[in-house]
Scaffold this motif. Structure first.
Motif, PDB file in Angstrom:
ATOM      1  N   ASP A 340       0.812  -1.218   0.000  1.00  0.00           N
ATOM      2  CA  ASP A 340       0.000   0.000   0.000  1.00  0.00           C
ATOM      3  C   ASP A 340       0.846   1.270   0.000  1.00  0.00           C
ATOM      4  O   ASP A 340       0.359   2.339  -0.385  1.00  0.00           O
ATOM      5  CB  ASP A 340      -0.932   0.006   1.209  1.00  0.00           C
ATOM      6  CG  ASP A 340      -2.008  -1.060   1.114  1.00  0.00           C
ATOM      7  OD1 ASP A 340      -2.351  -1.454  -0.019  1.00  0.00           O
ATOM      8  OD2 ASP A 340      -2.491  -1.511   2.178  1.00  0.00           O
ATOM      9  N   ASP A 353       1.621  -0.234 -15.728  1.00  0.00           N
ATOM     10  CA  ASP A 353       1.025   0.768 -14.843  1.00  0.00           C
ATOM     11  C   ASP A 353       2.124   1.518 -14.120  1.00  0.00           C
ATOM     12  O   ASP A 353       3.314   1.203 -14.222  1.00  0.00           O
ATOM     13  CB  ASP A 353       0.076   0.103 -13.840  1.00  0.00           C
ATOM     14  CG  ASP A 353       0.761  -0.979 -13.021  1.00  0.00           C
ATOM     15  OD1 ASP A 353       1.649  -0.641 -12.215  1.00  0.00           O
ATOM     16  OD2 ASP A 353       0.420  -2.165 -13.183  1.00  0.00           O
ATOM     17  N   HIS A 355       2.907   1.730 -10.942  1.00  0.00           N
ATOM     18  CA  HIS A 355       3.649   1.012  -9.903  1.00  0.00           C
ATOM     19  C   HIS A 355       4.703   0.095 -10.522  1.00  0.00           C
ATOM     20  O   HIS A 355       5.784  -0.079  -9.960  1.00  0.00           O
ATOM     21  CB  HIS A 355       2.681   0.223  -9.026  1.00  0.00           C
ATOM     22  CG  HIS A 355       1.800   1.099  -8.201  1.00  0.00           C
ATOM     23  ND1 HIS A 355       2.243   1.791  -7.102  1.00  0.00           N
ATOM     24  CD2 HIS A 355       0.486   1.416  -8.331  1.00  0.00           C
ATOM     25  CE1 HIS A 355       1.252   2.486  -6.572  1.00  0.00           C
ATOM     26  NE2 HIS A 355       0.181   2.275  -7.304  1.00  0.00           N
ATOM     27  N   ASN A 429      -0.484  -1.733  -6.627  1.00  0.00           N
ATOM     28  CA  ASN A 429      -1.867  -2.011  -7.021  1.00  0.00           C
ATOM     29  C   ASN A 429      -1.937  -3.419  -7.567  1.00  0.00           C
ATOM     30  O   ASN A 429      -0.929  -4.005  -7.944  1.00  0.00           O
ATOM     31  CB  ASN A 429      -2.373  -0.993  -8.041  1.00  0.00           C
ATOM     32  CG  ASN A 429      -1.652  -1.108  -9.369  1.00  0.00           C
ATOM     33  OD1 ASN A 429      -0.562  -1.655  -9.454  1.00  0.00           O
ATOM     34  ND2 ASN A 429      -2.246  -0.572 -10.418  1.00  0.00           N
ATOM     35  N   PRO A 445      -0.070  -7.751  -7.760  1.00  0.00           N
ATOM     36  CA  PRO A 445       0.607  -6.616  -8.392  1.00  0.00           C
ATOM     37  C   PRO A 445       1.902  -7.081  -9.058  1.00  0.00           C
ATOM     38  O   PRO A 445       2.284  -8.251  -8.965  1.00  0.00           O
ATOM     39  CB  PRO A 445       0.901  -5.712  -7.198  1.00  0.00           C
ATOM     40  CG  PRO A 445       1.140  -6.683  -6.077  1.00  0.00           C
ATOM     41  CD  PRO A 445       0.190  -7.829  -6.321  1.00  0.00           C
TER      42      PRO A 445
END
Length: 460
Positions: A340, A353, A355, A429, A445
């Motif tokens: 997180d 993405d 992340h 994520n 993720p």
């Protein structure tokens, strides 16, 4: 009372009428409606819909266990199912490991139901296909968009009686340039979450970035695995690692209480939190509940059905698979928890993405891997897997993607790759890749790992 619950109860009653009250019986009834829109050469070429109601019956009679199934659910079909199942029991050896029926217990969670997804028509799937194709900006595209919903019930002689329903949607597509494919996938409990334009644009970026790949020598490379590749790790953990039957037989790597993974790794099974069929009970009527299999690197549990649990002196965790007693219990909604607090970076080129981009930004030299394909287990005990990369591999140097790389074959122990000290980063994520098996929801993720063993070119 649902129609499926009424049907399940009628089957159990019929067993008692024909075989006597001493028979132990359980009936699982499921109605599945699948609608699928396929496209190729950037156009829809097939739209199909199928709805089936299936009944699975299992009885234990005079110490003998036998099962049967049917999709003919009128009175004649149900009677035939019960009669032939009872007749088969007389020809079956005594079952000394029969664990008995699931006792009455309330559901812990509701099914994952979305009415709009269940009622979606072909025009709604076609709109997402159009958006995917348009976003690819002239590249050849292919793939599918699907919706599926399930309603079902379970009843047994011990008084357990539960029902539920679930819905799921997914899109999986590729964009193609000469010599390279780019892929984008997404699964969700709601069709509204599927953005065809976003997926088509992502697939096109990957395809264009994958043209003219170079060949690198085999060896161990630092890697960032995108969620589509991480899903393959979780699937193999579910089938071979956290399978209670294989654990009882000492064919699983899992050692409960041992620090087998990096502290950054927490893996849970939660029917409420991932895609795939969000059915709130298992094939034996046991309610499903969230379970942690790995907590901060420590293996804490394995999945049990009633038979595997009885052999281990434990209780069922709600992972019985209909008709799957020979293989064992499966955690169908396995999830690697994201970090997180992980940072995000700007998305550029083929990165899935922000992340994932952040995980790459401090990599001195390594590989970005989109997908694993055709993976096969060589040794269940250590979970050594061989397979191929697919749909895009890129060399990363100094935190930047520098060139596409030809596909590799790999041979790697999955637990070892995520072992203590081996995980250099977990994304923030959890993109849910679409799963072609419909019922599974393996979610995670992106991961940055210190080492992955590539053994040769994809054709080697």
């Amino acid at each position: 009372m649902s129609a499926e619950l009424d049907l399940a109860g009628r089957v159990v009653d019929l067993v008692h009428r024909l075989a006597g009250s001493g028979a132990q019986a359980e009936a699982l009834v499921g109605h599945t409606a699948l609608a699928l829109t396929r496209f190729a050469n950037s156009g829809i070429h097939q739209n199909v819909a199928d709805a089936t109601t299936a009944v699975r019956l299992r009885i234990n009679l005079d110490g003998r266990t036998v099962g049967g199934s049917t999709t003919v659910v009128d009175e004649a079909g149900l009677s035939a199912l019960v009669e032939r199942t009872i007749a088969a029991a007389a020809l079956t050896p005594v079952d000394p490991g029969w664990p008995g029926l699931a006792p009455p217990a309330p559901l812990v969670a509701d099914g994952a139901w979305d009415e709009a997804t269940a009622q979606a028509g072909p025009e709604e799937r076609a709109a997402r296909v159009r958006a995917f194709v348009d976003a690819a900006e002239g590249l050849e595209t292919a793939g599918y968009c699907r919706t599926v919903h399930w309603s079902g019930a379970f009843a047994n002689s011990a008084g357990q009686s539960v029902s539920g329903r679930a819905a799921e949607a997914a899109m999986d597509g590729i964009a193609r340039v000469p010599g390279a494919d780019g892929v984008a996938r997404l699964g969700s409990r709601r069709l509204a979450d599927i953005d065809g334009a976003l997926l088509g644009g992502r697939a096109a970026l990957k395809a264009r970035a994958g043209a003219d790949p170079v060949e690198l020598p085999p060896g161990r490379y630092e890697v960032v695995l995108e969620p589509t590749a991480v899903a393959d790790l979780l699937a193999n953990f579910a089938f071979y690692g956290f399978n209670g039957k294989l654990h009882n037989e000492r064919q699983s790597f899992a050692e409960i209480g041992a620090a087998q993974f990096d502290p950054a790794v927490t893996i849970v099974d939660d029917v409420t939190a991932t895609a795939g069929a969000g059915v709130p009970f298992d094939g034996e009527g046991t309610p499903k509940r969230p379970i942690t299999f790995v907590g901060e690197g420590i293996t804490t549990a394995v999945a049990y059905d009633r038979r595997a649990a009885a052999e281990a002196g434990a209780t069922s965790t709600g992972h019985a698979w209909p008709g799957g007693s020979a293989f064992g219990p499966l955690a169908a909604n396995l999830r690697l928890l994201p970090d997180d607090g992980a940072p995000a970076a700007a998305v550029a080129g083929p990165v899935a993405d922000g992340h994932t981009a952040a995980l790459l930004s401090t990599m001195e030299r390594g590989l970005l891997v989109t997908d694993f394909w055709y993976t096969r287990v060589l040794d269940p005990k250590t979970l050594v897997v061989t397979g191929l990369t697919r749909n895009g591999v890129w060399l990363v140097e100094g935190g930047e993607i520098t060139r596409p790389v030809r596909n590799f074959r790999f041979t790697q122990s999955y637990p070892q790759a995520l072992g203590p000290g081996a995980v250099l980063g977990v994304g923030g994520n959890a993109i849910t890749p679409a799963d072609s098996w419909d019922v599974f929801g393996f979610t995670g993720p992106s991961l940055r790992l210190a080492s992955w063993n590539f053994t040769g070119g994809a054709s080697g």
